[in-house]
Design a protein around this motif. Structure first.
Motif, short mmCIF file in Angstrom:
data_model
loop_
_atom_site.label_atom_id
_atom_site.label_comp_id
_atom_site.label_asym_id
_atom_site.label_seq_id
_atom_site.Cartn_x
_atom_site.Cartn_y
_atom_site.Cartn_z
N ALA A 6 8.39 46.25 19.14
CA ALA A 6 8.99 46.91 20.31
C ALA A 6 7.99 47.88 20.92
O ALA A 6 7.22 48.53 20.21
CB ALA A 6 10.25 47.67 19.90
N GLY A 7 8.02 47.98 22.23
CA GLY A 7 7.15 48.92 22.92
C GLY A 7 7.18 48.66 24.41
O GLY A 7 7.64 47.61 24.86
N ASP A 14 -2.22 44.69 30.99
CA ASP A 14 -2.35 43.86 29.81
C ASP A 14 -2.79 44.65 28.59
O ASP A 14 -2.27 44.45 27.49
CB ASP A 14 -3.34 42.71 30.05
N ALA A 15 -3.75 45.54 28.77
CA ALA A 15 -4.26 46.32 27.63
C ALA A 15 -3.14 47.14 27.00
O ALA A 15 -2.98 47.15 25.78
CB ALA A 15 -5.41 47.22 28.07
N ASN A 35 6.93 38.80 18.89
CA ASN A 35 6.30 39.55 19.97
C ASN A 35 7.05 39.24 21.27
O ASN A 35 6.92 38.15 21.82
CB ASN A 35 4.83 39.13 20.08
N PRO A 36 7.84 40.20 21.78
CA PRO A 36 8.61 39.92 23.00
C PRO A 36 7.72 39.62 24.21
O PRO A 36 8.16 38.95 25.14
CB PRO A 36 9.44 41.18 23.20
N ALA A 37 6.48 40.07 24.18
CA ALA A 37 5.57 39.76 25.28
C ALA A 37 5.24 38.27 25.30
O ALA A 37 4.95 37.71 26.35
CB ALA A 37 4.29 40.58 25.17
N GLU A 38 5.31 37.63 24.14
CA GLU A 38 5.10 36.18 24.07
C GLU A 38 6.38 35.42 24.41
O GLU A 38 6.33 34.32 24.93
CB GLU A 38 4.61 35.77 22.69
N ASP A 41 7.01 37.36 29.05
CA ASP A 41 6.22 38.38 29.74
C ASP A 41 6.55 38.29 31.23
O ASP A 41 6.04 37.46 31.95
CB ASP A 41 4.73 38.17 29.50
N TYR A 42 7.46 39.14 31.64
CA TYR A 42 7.98 39.10 33.00
C TYR A 42 7.20 40.01 33.96
O TYR A 42 7.51 40.07 35.14
CB TYR A 42 9.45 39.53 33.01
N ARG A 43 6.21 40.72 33.44
CA ARG A 43 5.47 41.68 34.27
C ARG A 43 4.89 40.97 35.50
O ARG A 43 4.30 39.91 35.40
CB ARG A 43 4.34 42.34 33.46
#
Length: 101
Positions: A6-7, A14-15, A35-38, A41-43
């Motif tokens: 989480a974060g 990206d960094a 990894n929720p970014a995987e 990744d909705y950014r």
């Protein structure tokens, strides 16, 4: 052991959003790292995605984990929600990282 990372992601480059997760996943070698970014990744595509579906997917992932590792390097509503849900609804231990700034 299954570990959810989480974060903050929203408004992060990206960094900031990804680098610490890569380091954490390497450090947790041998464990199942979520990894929720995987996952999503909705950014940069916030207007194209259903925020409720993102939250539902994250909550499903958290429910299946043994521990949540939360990098709290800046305030984040999403991270706060993930911590609260893990702790209060699922009694999943949460380890927080709060860098000294």
């Amino acid at each position: 052991m299954k570990v959810y990372l989480a974060g903050p992601m929203h408004g992060c480059n990206d960094a900031d959003a990804l680098d610490w997760r890569t380091v954490a996943a390497r450090s947790l070698h041998g464990h199942d790292v979520i990894n929720p970014a995987e996952l999503a990744d909705y950014r940069g595509r916030e207007s194209q995605v259903d925020p409720h579906e993102i939250v539902r997917e994250d909550l499903r992932a958290i429910a299946g984990c043994d521990v949540v590792l939360a990098n709290c390097w800046r305030p984040s509503y999403g991270t706060a929600m993930e911590i609260a849900i893990a702790d209060r609804e699922h009694c999943i231990p949460v380890v927080t990282i709060v860098p000294d700034k």
